[in-house]
Design an enzyme around this catalytic site. Structure first.
Site, PDB file in Angstrom:
ATOM      1  N   GLU A  52      19.597 -24.816 -19.615  1.00  0.00           N
ATOM      2  CA  GLU A  52      18.135 -24.646 -19.534  1.00  0.00           C
ATOM      3  C   GLU A  52      17.615 -24.946 -18.133  1.00  0.00           C
ATOM      4  O   GLU A  52      16.703 -24.283 -17.653  1.00  0.00           O
ATOM      5  CB  GLU A  52      17.423 -25.521 -20.575  1.00  0.00           C
ATOM      6  CG  GLU A  52      17.571 -25.024 -22.004  1.00  0.00           C
ATOM      7  CD  GLU A  52      16.951 -23.648 -22.242  1.00  0.00           C
ATOM      8  OE1 GLU A  52      16.060 -23.243 -21.474  1.00  0.00           O
ATOM      9  OE2 GLU A  52      17.386 -22.962 -23.180  1.00  0.00           O
ATOM     10  N   TYR A 135       8.505 -27.168 -21.399  1.00  0.00           N
ATOM     11  CA  TYR A 135       9.316 -26.078 -21.943  1.00  0.00           C
ATOM     12  C   TYR A 135      10.756 -26.539 -22.182  1.00  0.00           C
ATOM     13  O   TYR A 135      11.322 -26.367 -23.265  1.00  0.00           O
ATOM     14  CB  TYR A 135       9.310 -24.858 -20.994  1.00  0.00           C
ATOM     15  CG  TYR A 135      10.341 -23.842 -21.409  1.00  0.00           C
ATOM     16  CD1 TYR A 135      10.055 -22.921 -22.410  1.00  0.00           C
ATOM     17  CD2 TYR A 135      11.628 -23.848 -20.865  1.00  0.00           C
ATOM     18  CE1 TYR A 135      11.014 -22.016 -22.848  1.00  0.00           C
ATOM     19  CE2 TYR A 135      12.593 -22.954 -21.287  1.00  0.00           C
ATOM     20  CZ  TYR A 135      12.279 -22.041 -22.278  1.00  0.00           C
ATOM     21  OH  TYR A 135      13.239 -21.164 -22.716  1.00  0.00           O
ATOM     22  N   ASP A 153       7.943 -20.092 -22.703  1.00  0.00           N
ATOM     23  CA  ASP A 153       7.988 -19.660 -21.304  1.00  0.00           C
ATOM     24  C   ASP A 153       7.380 -18.262 -21.205  1.00  0.00           C
ATOM     25  O   ASP A 153       6.786 -17.767 -22.175  1.00  0.00           O
ATOM     26  CB  ASP A 153       9.430 -19.683 -20.773  1.00  0.00           C
ATOM     27  CG  ASP A 153      10.316 -18.667 -21.481  1.00  0.00           C
ATOM     28  OD1 ASP A 153       9.854 -18.037 -22.461  1.00  0.00           O
ATOM     29  OD2 ASP A 153      11.475 -18.485 -21.063  1.00  0.00           O
TER      30      ASP A 153
END
Ligand code: SF4
Length: 368
Positions: A52, A135, A153
């Site tokens: 991520e 996020y 996102d």
């Protein structure tokens, strides 16, 4: 009418089985990505976090080789925490947005030292760690720990804006889109649902040509019903990026080394290596003045052509000057000698040089 007010009746478009339809599709069509575990296996928080962080501002295609190299070299968060920062920055070189690499390392150390090597499982705790914003915290909490959190996102904003036909432009519509995305998130399989939304945005609900005809959510999609899919989400017109210019000095010593300098820790390309250059400004100073910023005294000559690079907020154009100097050459005051080092040409590939500086080195060292 406010956008939320417009969006609320559309919840009827998001039929109760929207989540189920999406998960059913995802179980068949999910992308096979190296950081994903096979269905039914528990994801590893370290891998989820690493992927991520790398995926912020970067494409899946660009990330895969970096992710695989990082994982092979540092298979656990403890191994990454024990690595020297220089090595992490060098391994990150080329992936861009280098603050991410510095925060990655800082976060790994914190997890190893203060959290016993285990990531916290709640998004409210994850968001306190370096480099982890709302996020990423929601993505890790949902995917690795099953929290009913909804990472939102740009891709997911697009899908949600279309599903609910949210016509108010970004960025003002962001809170509405987050609220609507959360309203879709099921309490079970929240991580799979988040990844399903990501995959739908990447494969079918794409920015320019959404594949509505084969989309599992077509019947639930207000934008499709209203013929608005390609228009959403609405965005303000982009301002042109300004141009900055400068002179970069490729100094080559007779022993086959090249002069590199470490950039200041804070700011653009923080802590990465660079070829010394003048400041990057709107216009070049007169040439004799610009050449006074050279890091060593020598016969500087202009290498034909320029190097260009686009950063998020500006475009850069560098003229490259090159000089070959004796091995015992002293650095000038302008070089800031404490931050400089001579690096053998064969070691340049593995140095922590960002993409723009790799272009400068390649241009400056090419045979004329
Ligand atoms: Fe996106 Fe079209 Fe699917 Fe709606 S129907 S979610 S616009 S791909």
């Amino acid at each position: 009418m406010s956008n939320v007010a417009k969006a609320q009746p559309s919840v009827s478009w998001g039929r109760p089985d929207t989540g189920a339809l999406l998960l059913e599709w995802w179980d068949r069509e999910r992308r096979d990505l190296p950081w994903r575990t096979p269905a039914g296996c528990a994801p590893d928080a370290y891998r989820v976090w690493l992927s991520e962080i790398m995926l912020q501002q970067t494409t899946v295609k660009a990330v895969i080789p970096y992710y695989e190299r990082f994982l092979a070299r540092w298979p656990t968060v403890a191994a990454l925490a024990a690595a020297p920062l220089d090595e992490v920055l060098a391994a990150w070189a080329g992936l861009g947005y280098y603050t991410r690499a510095r925060n990655l390392h800082k976060c790994a150390k914190l997890i190893a030292d203060a959290h016993g090597g285990r990531f916290p499982s709640a998004s409210s705790e994850l968001v306190k760690l370096p480099g982890i914003g709302p996020y990423t915290a929601a993505a890790i909490a949902a995917i690795a720990f099953g929290e009913a959190a909804t990472p939102v996102d740009g891709n997911i904003e697009r899908v949600v804006a279309r599903l609910f036909a949210v016509t108010a432009p970004l960025p003002a519509s962001k809170p509405t889109l987050r609220h609507l995305a959360a309203s879709l998130t099921p309490s079970a399989r929240a991580g799979d649902f988040a990844q399903a939304l990501m995959d739908l945005g990447a494969s079918l609900c794409t920015p320019k040509r959404p594949s509505c005809l084969v989309c599992p959510l077509q019947m639930s999609c207000a934008a499709h019903a209203e013929g608005l899919a390609t228009e959403l989400p609405r965005k303000p017109a982009k301002a042109d990026r300004p141009l900055r210019v400068g002179l970069a000095f490729v100094a080559l010593r007779e022993d086959g080394t090249v002069l590199l300098r470490r950039r200041p820790e804070a700011g653009l390309l923080g802590g990465m290596l660079e070829v010394p250059s003048t400041e990057w400004r709107d216009a070049l100073p007169p040439l004799d003045q610009a050449l006074r910023a050279a890091p060593v005294h020598g016969q500087w000559w202009a290498v034909p052509g320029t190097v260009t690079h686009t950063f998020t907020h500006f475009r850069l154009e560098l003229m490259i000057y090159r000089a070959v100097v004796p091995t015992e050459t002293a650095l000038t005051f302008w070089a800031d000698p404490q931050r400089c080092r001579w690096v053998p040409r064969r070691a340049l590939d593995s140095a922590a040089l960002p993409s723009v500086m790799r272009k400068v080195v390649a241009h400056g060292l090419r045979e004329q």
